[in-house]
Design an enzyme around this catalytic site. Structure first.
Site, PDB file in Angstrom:
ATOM      1  N   ASN A 172      49.601   9.801  84.155  1.00 40.59           N
ATOM      2  CA  ASN A 172      50.035   9.995  82.771  1.00 40.59           C
ATOM      3  C   ASN A 172      48.981   9.410  81.852  1.00 40.59           C
ATOM      4  OD1 ASN A 172      51.712   8.387  80.310  1.00 40.59           O
ATOM      5  ND2 ASN A 172      52.174  10.550  80.584  1.00 40.59           N
ATOM      6  N   TYR A 176      49.679   4.495  73.402  1.00 39.30           N
ATOM      7  CA  TYR A 176      50.555   3.367  73.134  1.00 39.30           C
ATOM      8  C   TYR A 176      49.722   2.274  72.468  1.00 39.30           C
ATOM      9  CZ  TYR A 176      52.740   5.875  77.035  1.00 39.30           C
ATOM     10  OH  TYR A 176      53.245   6.851  77.870  1.00 39.30           O
ATOM     11  N   ARG A 177      50.134   1.864  71.303  1.00 47.05           N
ATOM     12  CA  ARG A 177      49.367   0.860  70.567  1.00 47.05           C
ATOM     13  C   ARG A 177      49.236  -0.421  71.394  1.00 47.05           C
ATOM     14  NH1 ARG A 177      54.494  -0.464  66.848  1.00 47.05           N
ATOM     15  NH2 ARG A 177      54.988  -2.534  67.665  1.00 47.05           N
ATOM     16  N   ASP A 286      53.748   0.806  60.885  1.00 45.61           N
ATOM     17  CA  ASP A 286      53.812   1.965  61.768  1.00 45.61           C
ATOM     18  C   ASP A 286      53.800   3.283  61.016  1.00 45.61           C
ATOM     19  OD1 ASP A 286      54.102   3.179  64.363  1.00 45.61           O
ATOM     20  OD2 ASP A 286      55.244   1.424  64.966  1.00 45.61           O
TER      21      ASP A 286
END
Length: 614
Positions: A172, A176-177, A286
């Site tokens: 995968n 992702y931060r 965000d």
């Protein structure tokens, strides 16, 4: 396609889509403020290459922040061309094959698909021209951005995080931060719904340390593929190979055996130990336009850093929309509409996720309706499909409606009967949805417009000459009444209100919709900002109610822990005034032309406190 990120940068520069900034700039706040101004300029402005960051590495931002640059990143002339290519591929695969000759015609298609598969090589890649191990493998060498004043630290914002399912071996690649805790560790922000978190759980069950590799840069299509809503067990580099029309060449990492693209700019190798206590990560300004608050996430430990000699650090900035991620969402609309039709909703004609809806809060679908209740079926199907499960508000428009034409949508919305056409539900919510009191689970609402005739008789909507303060409501903006049938109401933060009394006193009982905002929001000049607040600050399970024949959305800030509200309610993301003054004073040094005002100035009045949350 592109052999490396520098080749993409060169194309952008040739086409007038990039500005080089030679002045010394700081990765702490300054780059973010400049980028925010550029992202919100008309058509997404230009890509920005900051050449002097004090680290030895230039920083590239806003590289996919316009429709033209997004299409270029995917190797296409337009996003529509990418969608057409997907549609042609699926049409060929689904067409009836009644004869041997017709079946044999599939063989070239299968052969072409085979050419998209990623290829693993045995030699080192360009991404491994410089190798840093031990104490040299320090994240402090990298120009990691610190974006917003209440962020918990610097964040890697455009990482392609590689993990492998230990039970199936399927890779995968997710985005992702990663909050930098120190020179050798970061957080790993795996939401519970994401594939990376599922792989982490599998390693925890097996009692094994989890290898992880983080790549940055290379062909920009890799970054897009890492954000794409791919099926759980399908390799993102298959999509990248299809889009770039040649396979992704992979090389083996030096310390953990993972495979990454040979042409990327940076690789951060390491591991996550499931036996280790999680770390507090956040806050982070965000893509919702609000801070996502502190929570516990796994620690990522660095074992090596490798990079190209001419490496460029790619970064994205997220915050109040529109930002670069809105362009990425547009690409996803075009690319994944046809797979959604094939697998979930064959009656779908088009899909639009407005930038104000930050991808998951609001979507509009045009669909063909043949029978009663079909819109209910469509809503439930979409709310159970991949990342569409995070959708909160959904408009279901009739076939033939151009979902991006706001005149067509307005004609449908103001003619609708919300009492009869409302579809309510509950389900999975995005972990970043701050309005729900139950993280990851909340309300959903759809409006079935499929039987509405946009050319039908115009409804008679009231238009009061002067607003009368009543029911605790102190102001109304009437400009949305005649076009959308929406009364935008404003009340003091946290106070008691009686919307029914206000509507009656102002002769607005026949208005189909009302949205209640904090009084501070009335100064926002743009209706798209109010739409963003309405979708972000409300949970349809708690904040959606019928007042007579009016559908009311309570989009005020929620006092934490009161009346079923979330225990923490975050602040809107804004730059610090000191950062704004610094960028204002240096603007001519950047060589960006006429001064662009700070977008943060228009949102400062929405702040609940000087912290990340109320």
């Amino acid at each position: 396609m592109y052999r490396n990120l520098s080749e993409f940068i060169a194309r952008l520069e040739r086409e007038g889509e990039l500005v080089r900034i030679g002045a010394a700039v700081s990765p702490a706040y300054e780059i973010a403020e400049i980028t925010d101004r550029m992202c919100k300029s008309p058509d997404g402005g230009k890509a920005l290459l900051f050449e002097n960051t004090g680290t030895g590495f230039p920083v590239l931002t806003n590289m996919m922040g316009s429709p033209r640059r997004m299409a270029a990143a995917l190797g296409a002339e337009s996003l529509e061309a990418v969608g057409a290519r997907i549609r042609a591929l699926l049409d060929d695969a689904r067409a009836p094959k009644d004869s041997l000759r017709e079946r044999l015609r599939l063989l070239p298609l299968l052969a072409e698909a085979g050419r998209w598969l990623p290829r693993a090589g045995t030699r080192r890649g360009a991404c491994q021209q410089v190798v840093l191990r031990g104490d040299e493998a320090s994240l402090g060498r990298l120009p990691v951005l610190r974006c917003w004043p209440c962020d918990g630290g610097p964040f890697v914002t455009l990482p392609m995080v590689h993990t492998v399912d230990p039970e199936t071996g399927v890779r995968n690649v997710g985005m992702y931060r990663m909050q930098v805790f120190d020179d050798r560790t970061t957080g790993m922000h795996w939401h519970i719904h994401k594939t990376g978190a599922r792989h982490f759980d599998a390693y925890r069950r097996l009692g094994r340390r989890m290898p992880v590799a983080v790549a940055l840069g290379g062909d920009p299509v890799y970054a897009y593929a890492a954000t794409a809503p791919m099926p759980d067990d399908m390799d993102e580099y298959l999509l990248a190979g299809f889009l770039r029309r040649r396979p992704v060449r992979l090389v083996r990492c030096l310390t953990n055996g993972m495979y990454v693209p040979a042409d990327c700019d940076f690789v951060i190798e390491g591991y996550v130990d499931p036996a280790e206590e999680p770390a507090e990560e956040g806050p982070f300004g965000d893509h919702t336009g609000f801070y996502s608050l502190q929570d516990l996430y796994p620690r990522f430990h660095v074992t090596a850093i490798t990079h190209r000699r001419d490496a460029v650090w790619p970064a994205t900035l997220v915050g109040v929309p529109p930002m670069e991620d809105a362009r990425i969402a547009e690409a996803t609309e075009r690319i994944f509409l046809e797979p959604i039709r094939a697998a979930v909703l064959p009656e779908a004609e088009d899909l639009w996720m407005p930038a104000s809806g930050v991808a998951h809060n609001l979507a509009v679908v045009a669909m063909r309706r043949r029978y009663a209740g079909q819109a209910h079926k469509a809503a439930q199907a979409l709310w159970g499909a991949g990342q569409m499960m995070f959708n909160k508000y959904l408009l279901l428009a009739p076939a033939g409606c151009d979902v991006r034409d706001t005149e067509c949508l307005a004609a449908l919305v103001r003619r609708a009967d919300p009492v009869r056409m409302l579809i309510r539900g509950e389900g999975v919510a995005d972990v970043l949805d701050h309005a729900t009191a139950t993280p990851g689970f909340g309300g959903k609402a759809a409006l079935d417009l499929t039987s509405v005739d946009p050319a039908g008789p115009e409804p008679v909507l009231p238009s009061p000459a002067a607003f009368v303060q009543a029911g605790g409501i102190v102001a109304m903006r009437a400009e949305y009444l005649t076009r959308w049938g929406v009364a935008a109401l404003f009340a003091p933060r946290g106070g008691r209100v009686d919307v029914g009394d206000c509507l009656r006193r102002n002769g607005l009982e026949r208005v189909p919709y009302a949205v209640l905002f904090d009084a501070e929001a009335r100064s926002l000049p743009d209706g798209s900002d109010l739409l963003w607040l309405a979708a972000a600050n409300s949970d349809p399970r708690r904040d959606l109610q019928l007042v007579g024949g009016t559908l009311l959305i309570d989009a005020r800030s929620k006092r934490p822990g009161v009346e079923g509200h979330p225990s923490r309610f975050p602040n809107v993301v804004c730059s610090h005034p000191e950062t704004i003054r610094k960028v204002d004073s240096r603007w001519t040094e950047y060589g960006l032309g006429e001064m662009l005002p700070s977008p943060s100035e228009r949102y400062r009045g929405l702040l609940l406190s000087e912290e990340a949350a109320w």
